[in-house]
Design an enzyme around this catalytic site. Structure first.
Site, mmCIF file in Angstrom:
data_model
loop_
_atom_site.group_PDB
_atom_site.id
_atom_site.type_symbol
_atom_site.label_atom_id
_atom_site.label_comp_id
_atom_site.label_asym_id
_atom_site.label_seq_id
_atom_site.Cartn_x
_atom_site.Cartn_y
_atom_site.Cartn_z
ATOM 1 N N HIS A 159 48.380 43.418 39.782
ATOM 2 C CA HIS A 159 47.487 43.221 38.531
ATOM 3 C C HIS A 159 47.818 44.712 37.458
ATOM 4 C CE1 HIS A 159 44.088 45.656 39.643
ATOM 5 N NE2 HIS A 159 43.640 44.971 41.113
ATOM 6 N N GLU B 186 45.594 47.515 35.522
ATOM 7 C CA GLU B 186 44.831 47.957 35.424
ATOM 8 C C GLU B 186 43.354 48.249 34.882
ATOM 9 O OE1 GLU B 186 44.175 53.021 34.222
ATOM 10 O OE2 GLU B 186 44.322 51.328 32.640
ATOM 11 N N GLU C 53 42.036 39.120 47.274
ATOM 12 C CA GLU C 53 42.053 40.712 48.517
ATOM 13 C C GLU C 53 40.749 41.188 48.848
ATOM 14 O OE1 GLU C 53 42.273 39.556 45.193
ATOM 15 O OE2 GLU C 53 43.525 40.981 43.843
#
Length: 102
Positions: free
Chosen positions: A9, A11, A85
């Site tokens: 992804h 920042e 995640e």
């Protein structure tokens, strides 16, 4: 031949602040959006035939994938929980300084 591209992804606000995100979420910064757009433009130049575009269910990855899909003319990304995640437990949302202070 099967080709798999793995893209991180862009920042996020928390990346810019040095915070661990884990399963928590933070939106992309302007830099992050530009990073995603640059990846999309690069992929567009490859003239790929994409059968499947998959992303983690977290907002930062979905936001990145949406920008990439638009820039690269790819199909909308499908969310897959298996790509989520990992949590960093009590460190989620904290900076190194916060962790050291605890």
């Amino acid at each position: 031949m099967i080709e798999i591209y793995v893209i991180r992804h862009g920042e996020t606000e928390w990346n810019a602040q040095g915070r661990f995100q884990g399963k928590l979420d933070s939106i992309l910064t302007n830099t992050g959006a530009k990073q995603a757009e640059a990846v999309g433009k690069r992929l567009a130049k490859l003239d790929l035939s994409v059968d499947l575009f998959v992303t983690s269910p977290l907002g930062r990855t979905r936001q990145t994938a949406t920008i990439i899909a638009g820039s690269a003319h790819l199909p909308a990304a499908q969310c897959d929980d298996r790509l989520a995640e990992v949590s960093l437990g009590s460190w989620d949302g904290l900076t190194h300084i916060d962790i050291d202070a605890q």
